[in-house]
Scaffold this motif. Structure first.
Motif, short mmCIF file in Angstrom:
data_model
loop_
_atom_site.label_atom_id
_atom_site.label_comp_id
_atom_site.label_asym_id
_atom_site.label_seq_id
_atom_site.Cartn_x
_atom_site.Cartn_y
_atom_site.Cartn_z
N THR A 351 -21.59 29.61 -1.42
CA THR A 351 -20.15 29.56 -1.64
C THR A 351 -19.44 30.21 -0.45
O THR A 351 -19.94 31.17 0.12
N PRO A 352 -18.28 29.70 -0.07
CA PRO A 352 -17.59 30.24 1.12
C PRO A 352 -17.25 31.72 1.00
O PRO A 352 -17.27 32.44 1.99
N LYS A 353 -16.96 32.19 -0.20
CA LYS A 353 -16.48 33.56 -0.36
C LYS A 353 -17.56 34.53 -0.80
O LYS A 353 -17.57 35.70 -0.39
N TYR A 354 -18.51 34.06 -1.63
CA TYR A 354 -19.46 34.99 -2.24
C TYR A 354 -20.91 34.77 -1.82
O TYR A 354 -21.80 35.46 -2.29
N GLY A 355 -21.14 33.82 -0.94
CA GLY A 355 -22.48 33.65 -0.42
C GLY A 355 -23.39 32.83 -1.32
O GLY A 355 -22.94 32.09 -2.19
N PRO A 356 -24.71 32.95 -1.12
CA PRO A 356 -25.66 32.08 -1.82
C PRO A 356 -25.80 32.41 -3.30
O PRO A 356 -25.69 33.56 -3.72
#
Length: 507
Positions: A351-356
């Protein structure tokens, strides 16, 4: 370091919500839940001001309404008197793009032997409308007529959109419900504006009453649907807000209410249902206890929005079935040794904001399809790096799983920390830390029943540098399409997609 902790102080209608907004935003990144009626918006409470055409592609939502299973079958209708009383109107809203519900009252029209008056069609703020009833033909016919009128606004009438203003005709079903197949609308009289509002409408008898707020002083009629196979109860019009809330029933008659469900939507945002602790200063998961005829909520609850608004404290909430109906609770599952089924539908995305994160399903059953006990069931995450497979440890630290009190390897079936680890029945979602160099990620099921421990095989998912996984193999991918963020997209998506290892531009 990302802030994750939050506190709700019920002292005003507007509160600071930075941390909680992140939590709610992150919760909304979940995979869409299966077998749940989606309730995402509220009825319009002002004049109609849109010009639209009949909506397309909503047949799946319509079928959801048509396939609603009732906890208690209503009696067949043999006379117009059988139609009088309290009903629940369930409809697919073209305005809100959601399945909504409201309470209506039906009475015999004074001075007529074949007409009924419906109060509350599309909400209690609308005018009563009349309908003709033909018991022999099994129909209820609503001619175009005044639906509402506000001071200073043009009046609106209820019309049939499909046949350009003809009567709206409903069918009296064998179970006593009434189905309106055609699309209807609130149409501004004069023809300057029209608004398509619903694609399908069903009228059903409420199956219970829910007392809520102010120590049970107020009450609202609700329609309750129990899915015995899924061990779930759906409560329509929960809290008198028009939404459907899903309750999971356990064999010990405890009941779980997921806190990521929308209970109300307004201009102030989406309100999610949350329980409150005893001092009403912290949001907690909502639980309830039951009998054969009632469900009593163990905590007060509120609808809380990431805008900082809340609906108020709802206390002494009790759902009571009527007319001799009873809830059916699942039978206790015997504690025996068993090999759990392998997890399915494993996906990996960044995810762009929270990572994998990974998303997957964990069937609560053994390899032969028999149900297993939740309190004996776990799952475990694995990763492969430099060709070596290792168990993944969820570290309780300020840089990783801040909501955990201690490190964790085996994750209980129903466990959630409200931030990194989420569960919705079989569907699981876990955010990952320290994934640099990972070649694969995997998950397996573990069952500790009958004094023995048995494990499933590990299901693996290949990781690509872009964060898009398994898009280069048709057999693994099953024809699925992904966007550039590695998220699977549905048919009808427009933009750049990756399918079978190739990029396509869909316009």
């Amino acid at each position: 370091m990302r802030m994750k902790k939050f506190t709700l102080m019920i002292v005003a209608a507007l509160m600071a919500v930075t941390a909680n907004a992140q939590k709610l935003e992150r919760a909304q990144l979940a995979r869409p839940m299966q077998n749940r009626v989606s309730m995402t918006a509220s009825p319009m409470q002002s004049k109609v001001n849109s010009v639209t055409r009949p909506m397309q592609g909503k047949t799946q939502s319509v079928e959801t309404i048509k396939q609603i299973k009732k906890a208690r079958k209503a009696a067949a209708v043999s006379s117009i008197d059988d139609l009088t009383g309290t009903w629940m109107q369930i409809y697919y809203s073209g305005f809100d793009e959601a399945i909504l519900s409201t309470i209506i009252e039906i009475t015999k029209t004074e001075g007529s032997e074949n007409s009924i008056t419906i109060t509350g069609w599309w909400g209690s703020w609308t005018e009563p409308i009349e309908a003709k009833v033909d018991i022999a033909a099994g129909t209820v016919t609503i001619d175009p007529q005044l639906l509402y009128e506000y001071e200073g606004d043009s009046p609106a009438e209820l019309i049939n959109v499909t046949t350009e203003g003809a009567a709206l005709i409903g069918t009296i079903e064998e179970d006593g419900s009434i189905s309106f197949e055609d699309e209807w609308a609130a149409h501004i009289i004069g023809g300057e504006q029209s608004y398509e509002y619903a694609l399908f409408t069903m009228l059903v008898r409420p199956n219970g009453k829910m007392n809520y707020m102010n120590n049970g002083i107020q009450s609202a009629d609700v329609y309750i649907e129990q899915d015995i196979e899924e061990e779930t109860v759906y409560v329509y019009n929960f809290g008198d807000y028009g939404r459907a809330i899903e309750l999971t029933m356990n064999s010990d008659k405890t009941i779980e209410v997921s806190s990521d469900q929308i209970v109300y939507v307004s201009s102030n945002g989406d309100f999610y249902i949350y329980g409150l602790n005893e001092t009403a200063d912290k949001l907690i998961d909502l639980t309830a206890t039951g009998t054969e005829t009632t469900i009593t909520f163990d905590q007060a609850w509120t609808g809380y929005a990431d805008s900082g608004y809340w609906l108020g404290i709802n206390s002494d909430c009790i759902i009571t079935l009527t007319d001799g109906s009873t809830f059916v609770y699942p039978a206790e599952i015997e504690d025996v040794a068993a090999t759990p089924a392998t997890p399915t539908d494993l996906e990996y995305e960044v995810t762009p904001k929270y990572g994998p994160r990974i998303l997957f399903n964990v069937p609560l059953q053994d390899v032969d399809g028999n149900k297993l006990r939740k309190d004996r069931f776990f799952y475990q995450i694995y990763y492969m790096k430099d060709g070596t497979a290792s168990a993944y440890t969820l570290k309780a630290s300020e840089d990783a799983y801040t909501e955990l009190e201690s490190d964790m390897e085996l994750i209980p079936y129903d466990f959630t920390d409200g931030w990194d680890i989420f569960t919705e029945k079989e569907a699981k979602r876990v955010y990952l830390y320290g994934t640099d160099g990972w070649e694969k990620v995997g998950v397996k099921s573990i069952y500790q029943g009958g004094g023995e421990t048995h494990e499933s095989e590990i299901v693996w998912y290949d990781i690509v540098d872009t964060g898009i996984s398994q898009v280069n193999t048709t057999q693994q991918n099953g024809g699925k399409a992904f966007n550039l963020a590695g998220q699977q997209v549905k048919q009808g998506y427009k933009g750049i997609v990756i399918k079978d290892g190739k990029k396509f531009v869909i316009k």
